[in-house]
Scaffold this motif. Structure first.
Motif, PDB file in Angstrom:
ATOM      1  N   GLN A   2       0.834  -1.214   0.000  1.00 32.28           N
ATOM      2  CA  GLN A   2       0.000   0.000   0.000  1.00 32.28           C
ATOM      3  C   GLN A   2       0.854   1.243   0.000  1.00 32.28           C
ATOM      4  O   GLN A   2       2.010   1.222   0.409  1.00 32.28           O
ATOM      5  CB  GLN A   2      -0.901  -0.007   1.230  1.00 32.28           C
ATOM      6  CG  GLN A   2      -1.962  -1.076   1.155  1.00 32.28           C
ATOM      7  CD  GLN A   2      -2.825  -1.051   2.383  1.00 32.28           C
ATOM      8  OE1 GLN A   2      -2.375  -1.220   3.486  1.00 32.28           O
ATOM      9  NE2 GLN A   2      -4.106  -0.827   2.162  1.00 32.28           N
ATOM     10  N   MET A  30       1.812   4.946   1.438  1.00 33.05           N
ATOM     11  CA  MET A  30       1.638   5.819   2.593  1.00 33.05           C
ATOM     12  C   MET A  30       1.559   7.267   2.115  1.00 33.05           C
ATOM     13  O   MET A  30       0.824   8.078   2.660  1.00 33.05           O
ATOM     14  CB  MET A  30       2.820   5.668   3.554  1.00 33.05           C
ATOM     15  CG  MET A  30       2.769   4.393   4.351  1.00 33.05           C
ATOM     16  SD  MET A  30       3.539   4.658   5.932  1.00 33.05           S
ATOM     17  CE  MET A  30       4.050   3.047   6.358  1.00 33.05           C
ATOM     18  N   THR A  31       2.396   7.608   1.129  1.00 32.21           N
ATOM     19  CA  THR A  31       2.277   8.898   0.443  1.00 32.21           C
ATOM     20  C   THR A  31       2.548   8.584  -1.022  1.00 32.21           C
ATOM     21  O   THR A  31       2.817   7.437  -1.367  1.00 32.21           O
ATOM     22  CB  THR A  31       3.319   9.918   0.914  1.00 32.21           C
ATOM     23  OG1 THR A  31       4.610   9.457   0.533  1.00 32.21           O
ATOM     24  CG2 THR A  31       3.284  10.101   2.417  1.00 32.21           C
ATOM     25  N   THR A  32       2.527   9.617  -1.872  1.00 34.33           N
ATOM     26  CA  THR A  32       2.732   9.314  -3.293  1.00 34.33           C
ATOM     27  C   THR A  32       4.127   8.760  -3.561  1.00 34.33           C
ATOM     28  O   THR A  32       4.333   8.080  -4.564  1.00 34.33           O
ATOM     29  CB  THR A  32       2.555  10.573  -4.156  1.00 34.33           C
ATOM     30  OG1 THR A  32       3.257  11.641  -3.530  1.00 34.33           O
ATOM     31  CG2 THR A  32       1.102  10.941  -4.294  1.00 34.33           C
ATOM     32  N   VAL A  83      -0.972   1.685   8.546  1.00 34.30           N
ATOM     33  CA  VAL A  83      -0.929   2.461   7.305  1.00 34.30           C
ATOM     34  C   VAL A  83      -1.861   3.659   7.422  1.00 34.30           C
ATOM     35  O   VAL A  83      -1.522   4.781   7.033  1.00 34.30           O
ATOM     36  CB  VAL A  83      -1.304   1.569   6.105  1.00 34.30           C
ATOM     37  CG1 VAL A  83      -1.572   2.412   4.878  1.00 34.30           C
ATOM     38  CG2 VAL A  83      -0.201   0.577   5.819  1.00 34.30           C
ATOM     39  N   ARG A  84      -3.022   3.435   8.001  1.00 35.53           N
ATOM     40  CA  ARG A  84      -3.992   4.531   8.160  1.00 35.53           C
ATOM     41  C   ARG A  84      -3.423   5.644   9.027  1.00 35.53           C
ATOM     42  O   ARG A  84      -3.491   6.829   8.686  1.00 35.53           O
ATOM     43  CB  ARG A  84      -5.239   3.946   8.809  1.00 35.53           C
ATOM     44  CG  ARG A  84      -6.447   4.804   8.759  1.00 35.53           C
ATOM     45  CD  ARG A  84      -7.553   4.118   9.551  1.00 35.53           C
ATOM     46  NE  ARG A  84      -8.647   5.009   9.778  1.00 35.53           N
ATOM     47  CZ  ARG A  84      -9.643   5.224   8.927  1.00 35.53           C
ATOM     48  NH1 ARG A  84      -9.665   4.594   7.775  1.00 35.53           N
ATOM     49  NH2 ARG A  84     -10.596   6.080   9.207  1.00 35.53           N
ATOM     50  N   SER A 125      -0.251   6.257   9.659  1.00 33.01           N
ATOM     51  CA  SER A 125       0.898   6.885   9.011  1.00 33.01           C
ATOM     52  C   SER A 125       0.465   7.846   7.924  1.00 33.01           C
ATOM     53  O   SER A 125       1.049   8.915   7.762  1.00 33.01           O
ATOM     54  CB  SER A 125       1.808   5.830   8.392  1.00 33.01           C
ATOM     55  OG  SER A 125       2.196   4.908   9.368  1.00 33.01           O
ATOM     56  N   ARG A 126      -0.573   7.467   7.177  1.00 36.77           N
ATOM     57  CA  ARG A 126      -1.070   8.370   6.124  1.00 36.77           C
ATOM     58  C   ARG A 126      -1.528   9.673   6.739  1.00 36.77           C
ATOM     59  O   ARG A 126      -1.258  10.769   6.227  1.00 36.77           O
ATOM     60  CB  ARG A 126      -2.240   7.718   5.387  1.00 36.77           C
ATOM     61  CG  ARG A 126      -1.828   6.667   4.410  1.00 36.77           C
ATOM     62  CD  ARG A 126      -3.021   5.974   3.815  1.00 36.77           C
ATOM     63  NE  ARG A 126      -2.617   5.010   2.820  1.00 36.77           N
ATOM     64  CZ  ARG A 126      -3.408   4.078   2.328  1.00 36.77           C
ATOM     65  NH1 ARG A 126      -4.651   3.971   2.755  1.00 36.77           N
ATOM     66  NH2 ARG A 126      -2.958   3.235   1.424  1.00 36.77           N
ATOM     67  N   LYS A 127      -2.213   9.569   7.876  1.00 34.28           N
ATOM     68  CA  LYS A 127      -2.704  10.788   8.531  1.00 34.28           C
ATOM     69  C   LYS A 127      -1.525  11.645   8.996  1.00 34.28           C
ATOM     70  O   LYS A 127      -1.513  12.855   8.818  1.00 34.28           O
ATOM     71  CB  LYS A 127      -3.575  10.397   9.718  1.00 34.28           C
ATOM     72  CG  LYS A 127      -4.347  11.559  10.283  1.00 34.28           C
ATOM     73  CD  LYS A 127      -5.354  11.121  11.324  1.00 34.28           C
ATOM     74  CE  LYS A 127      -6.065  12.354  11.868  1.00 34.28           C
ATOM     75  NZ  LYS A 127      -6.904  12.044  13.013  1.00 34.28           N
ATOM     76  N   GLN A 176       0.038  13.489   6.122  1.00 34.52           N
ATOM     77  CA  GLN A 176      -0.754  14.633   5.665  1.00 34.52           C
ATOM     78  C   GLN A 176      -0.706  15.777   6.655  1.00 34.52           C
ATOM     79  O   GLN A 176      -0.721  16.947   6.270  1.00 34.52           O
ATOM     80  CB  GLN A 176      -2.203  14.204   5.417  1.00 34.52           C
ATOM     81  CG  GLN A 176      -2.364  13.312   4.204  1.00 34.52           C
ATOM     82  CD  GLN A 176      -1.680  13.861   2.983  1.00 34.52           C
ATOM     83  OE1 GLN A 176      -1.788  15.039   2.650  1.00 34.52           O
ATOM     84  NE2 GLN A 176      -0.927  13.027   2.298  1.00 34.52           N
ATOM     85  N   THR A 212       5.873   6.282  12.570  1.00 31.35           N
ATOM     86  CA  THR A 212       5.223   4.962  12.569  1.00 31.35           C
ATOM     87  C   THR A 212       5.790   4.102  13.682  1.00 31.35           C
ATOM     88  O   THR A 212       5.048   3.433  14.425  1.00 31.35           O
ATOM     89  CB  THR A 212       5.453   4.255  11.217  1.00 31.35           C
ATOM     90  OG1 THR A 212       5.116   5.151  10.178  1.00 31.35           O
ATOM     91  CG2 THR A 212       4.633   3.002  11.108  1.00 31.35           C
TER      92      THR A 212
END
Lengths: 235, 213
Positions: A66, A68-70, A87-88, A90-92, A95, A114
């Motif tokens: 998946q 985490m960022t682009t 992952v959720r 870390s994505r937050k 951002q 993380t």
């Protein structure tokens, strides 16, 4: 011997100085499906086996690798649902960093955050450690990077690494094959060969997953067709 | 009198050729009384990044302390200095956090970014960024400063000329504002080093300079 008496509580040290629950978490990781990562001179590749419990499962709906960022992707070994939570989060965090600094988060910072989350769950009451080890692959201003994050919250930077079942064979294979000036394509081939080593059954684009990030800083998961192309080259 | 005019201030920043200059006045007042003539409004964040804060002096000092705190932590975590654009985003975020009880200060940020390209920007007290390619101004003397800078500015000035220009623009603007003045503090940042000049206000408008070490 005395250790087992201390394995009931995560937040209690055993007399040998270990947190037994974390050891058990690492065992859970060690019995998960093999995943590996290789850092090339111009990018990073991560790969994993995608063994599904039955042929009736729709393999296109399962995605283990998946973003985490682009420009940062992640693969896991161990309990899938635990990795989704990480992952959720870390994505937050990525951002939030961007919102504050208007700059994409560096790979080391995201890995650090993380790992901090994973460590929190080894020192709080009423929770258990995450049953996953993550391999984080990213490309930022410091070039290609590959990090492994363990259930204890420790993280390491690797040139090439493997996790899960068959880890010792995979690592030995990688040690022999790894060179510092590998290109991304060579790294993908090496990754496939390493997976093939311990693979039971016929390897194909449908039962492995590969993710790459190159100097374009766009992490992407290869399609089964692309994987089949690489497999053909390897044969 | 508005809260922004309580202490009085004048700030300007200009872009030159591979360099930038940031200048401020040196008066600190309490309404109409002058209380100090050596007040510092421009602060260094790191070698290639400076911030000037106009408006209420106590808020300017507090903002500066908070920003230095954040930047030091950033340096420790990321093992590098903040880029000016990143710093500007941080300042904007911190100001907006106080949207319904703001800091009464208007920052002017000037720095050398990637490849030492000069960067300047200003924002209002709520964090609305205004990027500019030539000059930015702030403070009680801002209207005069806009006029002076607009007429005196030329693009791609060398450092010597840039210094003269910003000094004259500042000194002539503060002359038209009773709440700012008492000389000027000009910092000129080139690729290699920073020159800091203290301007003494002189009757004949010839800036007399004392060089800071």
């Amino acid at each position: 011997m005395g250790d087992s008496q201390y394995s009931f509580s995560l937040t209690t040290f055993s007399p040998t100085g270990k947190l037994v629950q974390i050891e058990h978490a690492l065992t859970a990781v060690g019995s998960g499906q093999t995943s590996l990562g290789i850092k090339a001179a111009n990018g990073v590749v991560i790969a994993t086996e995608k063994k599904l419990p039955s042929i009736l499962v729709d393999e296109t709906s399962v995605q283990k690798i998946q973003l985490m960022t682009t420009n940062i992707g992640v693969v896991y070994s161990g309990m899938g649902p635990d990795s989704r939570v990480l992952v959720r989060k870390s994505r937050k965090q990525a951002q939030q960093y961007f919102r504050l600094y208007k700059e994409p988060i560096p790979v080391t910072q995201l890995v650090r955050e993380t790992a901090a989350v994973m460590q929190e769950f080894t020192q709080s009451g009423g929770v258990r450690p995450f049953g996953v080890s993550l391999l984080v692959a990213g490309y930022d201003d410091n070039g290609p990077q590959l990090y492994q994050v363990d259930p204890s919250g420790s993280y390491f930077s690797w040139k090439a690494s493997a996790m899960g079942k068959n880890v010792s064979n995979a690592k030995t294979f990688l040690e022999k094959r790894y060179t510092d000036d590998m290109e991304l394509d060579d790294a993908v081939h090496t990754a496939i060969l390493t997976l093939k080593e311990g693979f039971q059954g016929q390897i194909s684009g449908k039962n492995i997953e590969i993710g790459i990030v190159g100097a374009d800083r766009k992490f992407r998961v290869l399609t089964p067709a692309e994987i089949d192309d690489y497999l053909a080259e390897v044969e | 009198m508005s809260i922004f005019e309580y202490n009085g201030s004048a700030l300007a920043a200009m872009v030159g050729k591979n360099c930038f200059a940031i200048a401020s006045d040196r008066r600190l007042g309490v309404n109409l009384q002058t209380v100090a003539t050596d007040f510092q409004r421009i602060f260094k964040i790191h070698d290639k990044l400076y911030i000037g804060l106009s408006g209420l002096a106590t808020d300017a000092q507090t903002m500066y302390q908070r920003l230095v705190f954040r930047h030091k932590l950033y340096q420790l975590r990321e093992e590098r200095d903040m880029k000016p654009q990143t710093f500007a985003s941080l300042v904007s975020a911190l100001l907006y956090e106080k949207r319904f009880g703001p800091y009464f200060c208007q920052p002017v940020i000037a720095g050398l970014g990637d490849d030492d390209v000069p960067f300047i920007c200003t924002m209002d007290c709520l964090g609305a960024k205004e990027l500019a390619k030539d000059f930015v101004v702030s403070g009680t003397a801002s209207e005069s400063l806009y006029g002076a800078c607009e007429s005196m500015y030329k693009p791609n000035m060398e450092s010597e000329e840039l210094f003269e220009t910003i000094s004259q623009a500042l000194l002539s603007s503060v002359d038209r504002d009773c709440l700012s003045g008492w000389g000027g503090h000009v910092l000129l940042v080139l690729l290699v080093f920073t020159l800091s000049h203290i301007l003494c206000q002189f009757q004949g408008h010839q800036p007399k300079c004392r060089k800071e070490p």
